[in-house]
Scaffold this motif. Structure first.
Motif, PDB file in Angstrom:
ATOM      1  N   UNK A   1       0.834  -1.214   0.000  1.00  0.00           N
ATOM      2  CA  UNK A   1       0.000   0.000   0.000  1.00  0.00           C
ATOM      3  C   UNK A   1       0.862   1.255   0.000  1.00  0.00           C
ATOM      4  N   UNK A   2       1.909   1.269   0.804  1.00  0.00           N
ATOM      5  CA  UNK A   2       2.802   2.426   0.904  1.00  0.00           C
ATOM      6  C   UNK A   2       3.447   2.726  -0.453  1.00  0.00           C
ATOM      7  N   UNK A   3       4.004   1.700  -1.079  1.00  0.00           N
ATOM      8  CA  UNK A   3       4.626   1.891  -2.389  1.00  0.00           C
ATOM      9  C   UNK A   3       3.608   2.282  -3.449  1.00  0.00           C
ATOM     10  N   UNK A   4       2.453   1.621  -3.457  1.00  0.00           N
ATOM     11  CA  UNK A   4       1.441   1.911  -4.481  1.00  0.00           C
ATOM     12  C   UNK A   4       1.006   3.375  -4.402  1.00  0.00           C
ATOM     13  N   UNK A   5       0.785   3.863  -3.193  1.00  0.00           N
ATOM     14  CA  UNK A   5       0.387   5.263  -3.016  1.00  0.00           C
ATOM     15  C   UNK A   5       1.482   6.202  -3.520  1.00  0.00           C
ATOM     16  N   UNK A   6       2.710   5.933  -3.108  1.00  0.00           N
ATOM     17  CA  UNK A   6       3.805   6.819  -3.499  1.00  0.00           C
ATOM     18  C   UNK A   6       4.173   6.662  -4.976  1.00  0.00           C
ATOM     19  N   UNK A   7       3.929   5.491  -5.546  1.00  0.00           N
ATOM     20  CA  UNK A   7       4.169   5.344  -6.986  1.00  0.00           C
ATOM     21  C   UNK A   7       3.177   6.184  -7.786  1.00  0.00           C
ATOM     22  N   UNK A   8       2.003   6.412  -7.237  1.00  0.00           N
ATOM     23  CA  UNK A   8       1.071   7.352  -7.870  1.00  0.00           C
ATOM     24  C   UNK A   8       1.636   8.760  -7.862  1.00  0.00           C
ATOM     25  N   UNK A   9       2.251   9.146  -6.739  1.00  0.00           N
ATOM     26  CA  UNK A   9       2.927  10.445  -6.687  1.00  0.00           C
ATOM     27  C   UNK A   9       4.065  10.478  -7.712  1.00  0.00           C
ATOM     28  N   UNK A  10       4.804   9.366  -7.777  1.00  0.00           N
ATOM     29  CA  UNK A  10       5.951   9.295  -8.686  1.00  0.00           C
ATOM     30  C   UNK A  10       5.525   9.468 -10.140  1.00  0.00           C
ATOM     31  N   UNK A  11       4.348   8.954 -10.492  1.00  0.00           N
ATOM     32  CA  UNK A  11       3.833   9.150 -11.854  1.00  0.00           C
ATOM     33  C   UNK A  11       3.796  10.638 -12.206  1.00  0.00           C
ATOM     34  N   UNK A  12       3.199  11.407 -11.322  1.00  0.00           N
ATOM     35  CA  UNK A  12       3.035  12.839 -11.578  1.00  0.00           C
ATOM     36  C   UNK A  12       4.366  13.584 -11.534  1.00  0.00           C
ATOM     37  N   UNK A  13       5.220  13.205 -10.591  1.00  0.00           N
ATOM     38  CA  UNK A  13       6.518  13.856 -10.488  1.00  0.00           C
ATOM     39  C   UNK A  13       7.365  13.609 -11.735  1.00  0.00           C
ATOM     40  N   UNK A  14       7.377  12.361 -12.210  1.00  0.00           N
ATOM     41  CA  UNK A  14       8.179  12.040 -13.397  1.00  0.00           C
ATOM     42  C   UNK A  14       7.622  12.760 -14.621  1.00  0.00           C
ATOM     43  N   UNK A  15       6.317  12.789 -14.749  1.00  0.00           N
ATOM     44  CA  UNK A  15       5.717  13.473 -15.890  1.00  0.00           C
ATOM     45  C   UNK A  15       6.110  14.949 -15.897  1.00  0.00           C
ATOM     46  N   UNK A  16       6.188  15.543 -14.715  1.00  0.00           N
ATOM     47  CA  UNK A  16       6.583  16.960 -14.618  1.00  0.00           C
ATOM     48  C   UNK A  16       8.023  17.169 -15.065  1.00  0.00           C
ATOM     49  N   UNK A  17       8.882  16.189 -14.793  1.00  0.00           N
ATOM     50  CA  UNK A  17      10.293  16.338 -15.128  1.00  0.00           C
ATOM     51  C   UNK A  17      10.521  16.255 -16.634  1.00  0.00           C
ATOM     52  N   UNK A  18      10.012  15.192 -17.269  1.00  0.00           N
ATOM     53  CA  UNK A  18      10.326  15.013 -18.691  1.00  0.00           C
ATOM     54  C   UNK A  18       9.158  14.521 -19.547  1.00  0.00           C
ATOM     55  N   UNK A  19       7.974  14.519 -18.980  1.00  0.00           N
ATOM     56  CA  UNK A  19       6.790  14.127 -19.753  1.00  0.00           C
ATOM     57  C   UNK A  19       6.558  12.647 -19.837  1.00  0.00           C
ATOM     58  N   UNK A  20       7.444  11.816 -19.269  1.00  0.00           N
ATOM     59  CA  UNK A  20       7.274  10.365 -19.352  1.00  0.00           C
ATOM     60  C   UNK A  20       6.115   9.928 -18.475  1.00  0.00           C
ATOM     61  N   UNK A  21       5.277   9.057 -19.014  1.00  0.00           N
ATOM     62  CA  UNK A  21       4.145   8.519 -18.266  1.00  0.00           C
ATOM     63  C   UNK A  21       4.149   7.009 -18.397  1.00  0.00           C
ATOM     64  N   UNK A  22       3.400   6.336 -17.570  1.00  0.00           N
ATOM     65  CA  UNK A  22       3.347   4.892 -17.692  1.00  0.00           C
ATOM     66  C   UNK A  22       2.841   4.217 -16.447  1.00  0.00           C
ATOM     67  N   UNK A  23       2.830   2.916 -16.513  1.00  0.00           N
ATOM     68  CA  UNK A  23       2.310   2.106 -15.412  1.00  0.00           C
ATOM     69  C   UNK A  23       3.428   1.603 -14.535  1.00  0.00           C
TER      70      UNK A  23
END
Length: 186
Positions: free
Chosen positions: A164-186
């Protein structure tokens, strides 16, 4: 006239062998192996979201938040350490990046410096390795530890909580990574 080939995504998806292998483990069978595999997939997702980046891992989300990919790595190193070393293994292992006097040190100290980035990854890898070893060597999932927040917890509960901890923070990571270079994914 322009020919269309169907719907398109607004950004490129993460690609590579690590992306494809993450969720290929068993969906039936032994509970310990399933929990270990699902948690490993979540850990691999964090690594994937951070792949190819250096000091830009410290880029913050939106002011005044201190949330960053590097902060997540540091935070999750402390979380791994807390549950597996301190609670379950009963080791005297204080947090690496936060403290009672600096409770947000995991995020506040996530600065764009190559040494800080390497230190965070090394700590995270060390804590994950300890957790993996502890989990595979435990006699069963009913091994217990005492925590000031939750009281008595089992290895089973800790593994589920970590997913649960990782899944929640991986959702944050999705948005953070997209902000850095536009990369998105699962």
């Amino acid at each position: 006239m322009t020919e269309t080939t169907g719907p398109s995504r607004r950004g490129d998806l993460f690609a590579g062998v690590d992306s494809d292998r993450r969720f290929g483990g068993p969906a039936t069978g032994d509970e310990r192996h399933i929990l270990i595999d699902v948690l490993a997939a979540q850990r691999a997702t964090l690594q994937l979201k951070c792949s190819g980046l250096g000091p830009e891992l410290a880029l913050r989300s939106v002011a005044p938040s201190t949330l960053s990919l590097l902060g997540l790595v540091r935070h999750l190193a402390d979380v791994e350490r807390r549950w597996f070393r301190r609670v379950l293994a009963r080791q005297d292992a204080p947090a690496l990046f936060s403290s009672e006097t600096d409770p947000d040190g995991d995020f506040e100290g996530a600065v764009p410096d190559a040494a800080t980035v390497e230190e965070a990854w090394e700590a995270w890898r060390t804590e994950v390795a300890f957790a993996e070893h502890f989990t595979t060597e435990a006699p069963d999932l009913d091994v217990e530890g005492d925590d000031a927040w939750r009281g008595t917890v089992s290895l089973r509960w800790v593994l589920i909580h970590m997913v649960e901890e990782y899944a929640r923070h991986n959702g944050h990571a999705d948005l953070l990574r997209e902000r850095i270079d536009g990369a998105i994914g699962v």
